[in-house]
Design a protein around this motif. Sequence first.
Motif, mmCIF file in Angstrom:
data_model
loop_
_atom_site.group_PDB
_atom_site.id
_atom_site.type_symbol
_atom_site.label_atom_id
_atom_site.label_comp_id
_atom_site.label_asym_id
_atom_site.label_seq_id
_atom_site.Cartn_x
_atom_site.Cartn_y
_atom_site.Cartn_z
ATOM 1 N N GLN A 9 0.841 -1.206 0.000
ATOM 2 C CA GLN A 9 0.000 0.000 0.000
ATOM 3 C C GLN A 9 0.878 1.257 0.000
ATOM 4 O O GLN A 9 0.629 2.200 -0.763
ATOM 5 C CB GLN A 9 -0.917 -0.028 1.225
ATOM 6 C CG GLN A 9 -1.933 1.082 1.269
ATOM 7 C CD GLN A 9 -2.832 0.951 2.500
ATOM 8 O OE1 GLN A 9 -2.636 0.077 3.338
ATOM 9 N NE2 GLN A 9 -3.808 1.833 2.593
ATOM 10 N N CYS A 10 1.884 1.289 0.831
ATOM 11 C CA CYS A 10 2.776 2.445 0.879
ATOM 12 C C CYS A 10 3.647 2.522 -0.376
ATOM 13 O O CYS A 10 4.023 3.616 -0.798
ATOM 14 C CB CYS A 10 3.638 2.397 2.133
ATOM 15 S SG CYS A 10 2.701 2.767 3.635
ATOM 16 N N LEU A 11 3.942 1.386 -0.968
ATOM 17 C CA LEU A 11 4.702 1.385 -2.212
ATOM 18 C C LEU A 11 3.921 2.097 -3.312
ATOM 19 O O LEU A 11 4.492 2.859 -4.091
ATOM 20 C CB LEU A 11 5.047 -0.048 -2.618
ATOM 21 C CG LEU A 11 5.880 -0.208 -3.877
ATOM 22 C CD1 LEU A 11 7.242 0.459 -3.718
ATOM 23 C CD2 LEU A 11 6.045 -1.673 -4.214
ATOM 24 N N GLU A 12 2.613 1.877 -3.360
ATOM 25 C CA GLU A 12 1.785 2.579 -4.338
ATOM 26 C C GLU A 12 1.781 4.080 -4.076
ATOM 27 O O GLU A 12 1.853 4.886 -5.018
ATOM 28 C CB GLU A 12 0.362 2.020 -4.302
ATOM 29 C CG GLU A 12 0.253 0.632 -4.888
ATOM 30 C CD GLU A 12 -1.160 0.091 -4.832
ATOM 31 O OE1 GLU A 12 -2.112 0.904 -4.761
ATOM 32 O OE2 GLU A 12 -1.311 -1.136 -4.874
ATOM 33 N N LEU A 13 1.710 4.485 -2.806
ATOM 34 C CA LEU A 13 1.761 5.912 -2.471
ATOM 35 C C LEU A 13 3.096 6.521 -2.872
ATOM 36 O O LEU A 13 3.161 7.650 -3.368
ATOM 37 C CB LEU A 13 1.507 6.120 -0.972
ATOM 38 C CG LEU A 13 0.104 5.815 -0.465
ATOM 39 C CD1 LEU A 13 0.061 5.900 1.053
ATOM 40 C CD2 LEU A 13 -0.911 6.759 -1.088
ATOM 41 N N TYR A 14 4.165 5.766 -2.659
ATOM 42 C CA TYR A 14 5.497 6.235 -3.041
ATOM 43 C C TYR A 14 5.590 6.423 -4.554
ATOM 44 O O TYR A 14 6.110 7.419 -5.040
ATOM 45 C CB TYR A 14 6.556 5.242 -2.550
ATOM 46 C CG TYR A 14 7.914 5.450 -3.145
ATOM 47 C CD1 TYR A 14 8.703 6.535 -2.762
ATOM 48 C CD2 TYR A 14 8.418 4.576 -4.102
ATOM 49 C CE1 TYR A 14 9.955 6.737 -3.308
ATOM 50 C CE2 TYR A 14 9.666 4.772 -4.657
ATOM 51 C CZ TYR A 14 10.430 5.853 -4.258
ATOM 52 O OH TYR A 14 11.655 6.059 -4.815
ATOM 53 N N ILE A 15 5.091 5.460 -5.322
ATOM 54 C CA ILE A 15 5.126 5.563 -6.783
ATOM 55 C C ILE A 15 4.311 6.762 -7.253
ATOM 56 O O ILE A 15 4.725 7.504 -8.155
ATOM 57 C CB ILE A 15 4.632 4.245 -7.422
ATOM 58 C CG1 ILE A 15 5.657 3.145 -7.160
ATOM 59 C CG2 ILE A 15 4.388 4.418 -8.916
ATOM 60 C CD1 ILE A 15 5.194 1.764 -7.558
ATOM 61 N N ASP A 16 3.146 7.003 -6.621
ATOM 62 C CA ASP A 16 2.348 8.183 -6.970
ATOM 63 C C ASP A 16 3.119 9.463 -6.668
ATOM 64 O O ASP A 16 3.089 10.426 -7.451
ATOM 65 C CB ASP A 16 1.024 8.185 -6.201
ATOM 66 C CG ASP A 16 0.068 7.116 -6.702
ATOM 67 O OD1 ASP A 16 0.253 6.654 -7.844
ATOM 68 O OD2 ASP A 16 -0.866 6.758 -5.946
ATOM 69 N N ALA A 17 3.823 9.492 -5.549
ATOM 70 C CA ALA A 17 4.599 10.686 -5.185
ATOM 71 C C ALA A 17 5.720 10.918 -6.190
ATOM 72 O O ALA A 17 5.994 12.067 -6.562
ATOM 73 C CB ALA A 17 5.161 10.521 -3.774
ATOM 74 N N VAL A 18 6.368 9.851 -6.636
ATOM 75 C CA VAL A 18 7.436 9.992 -7.638
ATOM 76 C C VAL A 18 6.854 10.514 -8.949
ATOM 77 O O VAL A 18 7.437 11.398 -9.592
ATOM 78 C CB VAL A 18 8.168 8.637 -7.850
ATOM 79 C CG1 VAL A 18 9.082 8.695 -9.053
ATOM 80 C CG2 VAL A 18 8.959 8.266 -6.609
ATOM 81 N N ASP A 19 5.695 9.998 -9.342
ATOM 82 C CA ASP A 19 5.046 10.469 -10.572
ATOM 83 C C ASP A 19 4.695 11.944 -10.484
ATOM 84 O O ASP A 19 4.904 12.707 -11.440
ATOM 85 C CB ASP A 19 3.791 9.644 -10.871
ATOM 86 C CG ASP A 19 4.117 8.237 -11.338
ATOM 87 O OD1 ASP A 19 5.267 8.012 -11.777
ATOM 88 O OD2 ASP A 19 3.220 7.370 -11.256
#
Length: 155
Positions: free
Chosen positions: A35-45
């Motif tokens: 779940q946090c990995l998805e948030l991290y990827i969104d933040a990078v995007d």
Amino acid sequence: MTTHYSRDHWMKYVKDELNETERIVLEDHLYTCDQCLELYIDAVDKQEEILPSISDEAAFMNDIMKKISNDMVIENVGEKKRPFYQSSIFHYAIAASLTLLLMSAGFFQSIIKHTETIQKAELSVKQEPKSGGLVDKTFAWMDSFEGNKKEDFKK
């Protein structure tokens, strides 16, 4: 229970606004939490959208490659050259010359003769297996038994 971090926290991570210990904790958390990995990827995007675009990608890449090659040249200049006696070709040459010297002196042939002597001694010391002797004695006994029967028939 696993603690999840907010999108804002991951944005701070991406923007490098966190101290080193917090960064390590977040990095370790990424290994275990999808779940946090998805948030991290969104933040990078989202951070990628904010960054300026590169107008001439080929020139940018060439500049980077030049800097890398210059850095490598500087590192190579700083390295000392190893002496010849520490090179592997030197060690191979010594090994080959010692092998030729030992071969010409007959060292390896004397080892072969010595091993043949040992093998011959082992063969002479080896005894016949007990089962072979037992079989021979059994056949001899049977032959003598058959011989006694034949004599009884003749009488």
